[in-house]
Design an enzyme around this catalytic site. Structure first.
Site, PDB file in Angstrom:
ATOM      1  N   SER A  34       0.814  -1.210   0.000  1.00 19.93           N
ATOM      2  CA  SER A  34       0.000   0.000   0.000  1.00 19.93           C
ATOM      3  C   SER A  34       0.855   1.271   0.000  1.00 19.93           C
ATOM      4  O   SER A  34       1.616   1.503  -0.915  1.00 19.93           O
ATOM      5  CB  SER A  34      -0.952  -0.042   1.202  1.00 19.93           C
ATOM      6  OG  SER A  34      -1.893   0.989   1.164  1.00 19.93           O
TER       7      SER A  34
ATOM      8  N   ASP B   4      -2.576   6.299  -3.149  1.00 17.02           N
ATOM      9  CA  ASP B   4      -1.400   5.638  -2.592  1.00 17.02           C
ATOM     10  C   ASP B   4      -0.971   4.514  -3.529  1.00 17.02           C
ATOM     11  O   ASP B   4      -1.526   4.354  -4.614  1.00 17.02           O
ATOM     12  CB  ASP B   4      -1.682   5.120  -1.179  1.00 17.02           C
ATOM     13  CG  ASP B   4      -2.763   4.067  -1.143  1.00 17.02           C
ATOM     14  OD1 ASP B   4      -3.602   4.034  -2.057  1.00 17.02           O
ATOM     15  OD2 ASP B   4      -2.789   3.254  -0.195  1.00 17.02           O
TER      16      ASP B   4
ATOM     17  N   ASP C 299      -1.275   1.324  -3.810  1.00 27.42           N
ATOM     18  CA  ASP C 299      -2.215   0.320  -4.335  1.00 27.42           C
ATOM     19  C   ASP C 299      -3.594   0.899  -4.589  1.00 27.42           C
ATOM     20  O   ASP C 299      -4.542   0.164  -4.892  1.00 27.42           O
ATOM     21  CB  ASP C 299      -2.308  -0.890  -3.403  1.00 27.42           C
ATOM     22  CG  ASP C 299      -3.002  -0.591  -2.080  1.00 27.42           C
ATOM     23  OD1 ASP C 299      -3.029   0.592  -1.675  1.00 27.42           O
ATOM     24  OD2 ASP C 299      -3.507  -1.533  -1.452  1.00 27.42           O
TER      25      ASP C 299
ATOM     26  N   ASP D 151      -6.016   2.109  -2.865  1.00 31.05           N
ATOM     27  CA  ASP D 151      -7.216   1.842  -2.081  1.00 31.05           C
ATOM     28  C   ASP D 151      -7.628   3.069  -1.262  1.00 31.05           C
ATOM     29  O   ASP D 151      -8.601   3.025  -0.516  1.00 31.05           O
ATOM     30  CB  ASP D 151      -7.042   0.611  -1.178  1.00 31.05           C
ATOM     31  CG  ASP D 151      -5.968   0.779  -0.122  1.00 31.05           C
ATOM     32  OD1 ASP D 151      -5.227   1.786  -0.148  1.00 31.05           O
ATOM     33  OD2 ASP D 151      -5.841  -0.127   0.734  1.00 31.05           O
TER      34      ASP D 151
END
Length: 450
Positions: free
Chosen positions: A104, A243, A245, A247
């Protein structure tokens, strides 16, 4: 011994804490546990494996795929996509298991592995504990034509982007809007631009050239300074920072000011309330949400259900109670009508749609809440597991909360994803917040320092 799974899967420094051997063993154990739990039924089980662009994701992906296939699971490799895309595609392709390889917002040397069960839902704590207990356990492996096969799926990105655009329920709803997207040199480098252009926006992207080593490096939601300057210099209506990833996302208004996750959540809550789509007139947030957010929701007759920190706990509350919106100050927002997990690009699209629909600037929309001065100090090199039980620390926290009364609050907790204790203080003034936060941080260092 500390639990291997944190609040968001297994994380650590790739090739040190998270090795290829551990990745393979986790995949085998997951297949074993879910098979025993009856999650696979009697047919050949299937899994989807995705990753963010980190260089270490390449060998970890190979290890996970090998482990699953060796355990008799057919594997579909998706390649580089956001975490919410992986969750969506697990449901769309109806696989029994999903694996996302990502750390992440963490720095590039880190990586992580998280699992999704059928439907794109994160595994329960009990299932994660069972996987940990079965690591390295001997069991009868399949042979011959019962081993799993590994294939690649080239159309996954297009399927996910179409889903994002469709969620807006209108053709080209962002026409006339200019947006700058900071993709953090991460997993959204394709999907964000495709989705916003598909919705009609004029798009400029920055940090959208991942090379395996530059993810989150001075960019994205943890470093939005370049985005702030880019929005102002290009006279854009707004900017969004994802960010690694994707999410989560943070926003930037036309004047270059940050609009954080609490403000984004407040804007979306009022939008859903207006459309009579805010289930039970309730929004789910965590104990780290700014007190100003809670006050703003109360002023608009919206109830706030507060949970422990971590999107999994927000989601648990949403699923248990049928709520439609929840999120964290970090910009991790879950819109359960369209997703089973936080989705930064989805959040950004609906935030942009609200700007167009109301004709207001993002700055005007964000003014619905006033953020109380807040200070967060991450205290490292300490025994974080003792943070909640050390008597002197708990007493100091209690004294600080008593000192602040209803004008502020203190939250002190171990991070679920990093080796630190987080000290958060809200107070009527920044000076007061900093003074109390520094005092408590020093207490943590003194009592828990290694």
């Amino acid at each position: 011994m500390a639990r291997l799974f944190g609040t968001d899967g297994v994380r650590g420094v790739a090739n040190v804490d998270l090795t290829a051997e551990l990745a393979l063993d986790l995949a085998v154990a997951a297949a074993h546990v879910l098979g025993e739990a009856g999650a696979f039924g009697r047919r050949q089980p299937t899994a989807l494996v995705a990753r963010d662009p980190r260089a270490s994701g390449e060998f970890l992906e190979a290890a996970v795929c090998a482990g699953l296939a060796s355990a008799g699971v057919d594997v579909m490799r998706i390649g580089v996509v956001p975490t919410p895309a992986a969750a969506f595609l697990v449901n769309e392709y109806r696989t029994d298991l999903g694996v996302m390889i990502s750390a992440s917002h963490n720095d590039m040397p880190d990586n992580g592995i998280k699992f999704f069960s059928r439907g794109g839902v994160k595994l329960s704590d009990d299932l994660e504990d069972a996987i940990e207990q079965h690591l390295g356990e001997h069991w009868q492996r399949p042979i011959g034509d019962k081993v799993g096969r590994i294939i690649s799926e080239p159309h996954a990105v297009d399927l996910y982007v179409a889903h994002l655009v469709k969620s807006l329920r209108k053709k080209k709803p962002l026409s006339g809007l200019t947006v700058v997207l900071d993709c953090a040199n991460g997993a959204s480098y394709q999907t964000a631009m495709l989705a916003f252009e598909g919705a009609g926006a004029a798009v400029t992207t920055i940090f959208a050239k991942p090379d395996g080593t530059n993810i989150n490096a001075g960019c994205g939601s943890t470093h939005p300074e370049t985005l702030q300057r880019a929005v102002v210099s290009s006279n854009a209506d707004m900017g969004l920072a994802f960010d690694g990833d994707a999410d989560r996302c943070l926003a930037v208004d036309h004047e270059g000011e940050i609009v954080d996750g609490d403000q984004v959540l407040a804007i979306l809550a009022l939008s859903l309330q207006e459309d009579h789509r805010l289930a039970s007139n309730t929004v789910v947030a965590t104990v780290m949400s700014n007190l100003g957010f809670v006050q703003a929701m109360k002023a608009n007759d919206i109830r706030v259900d507060q949970t422990k920190v971590g999107d999994r706990y927000v989601l648990e509350s949403m699923n248990a109670n049928g709520f439609s919106l929840g999120g964290e100050q970090s910009g991790h927002v879950i819109m359960s009508e369209f997703a089973t997990t936080g989705d930064g690009v989805l959040t950004g699209l609906h935030l942009a749609k609200r700007v167009v629909k109301t004709g207001k600037t993002l700055k005007e929309l964000a003014s619905v809440m006033t953020r109380l001065p807040q200070v967060v100090i991450n205290v490292g090199n300490v025994d974080k597991l003792r943070a909640g039980i050390d008597p002197e620390i708990t007493s100091a926290v209690s004294d600080a909360n008593h000192e602040l009364g209803e004008s502020g609050r203190v939250v002190l907790r171990p991070s679920g994803t990093e080796p630190v204790v987080r000290v958060m203080v809200e107070a009527p003034t920044m000076d007061k917040a900093e003074e109390i936060a520094q005092r408590l941080a020093e207490k943590v260092r003194t009592r828990l320092g290694r």
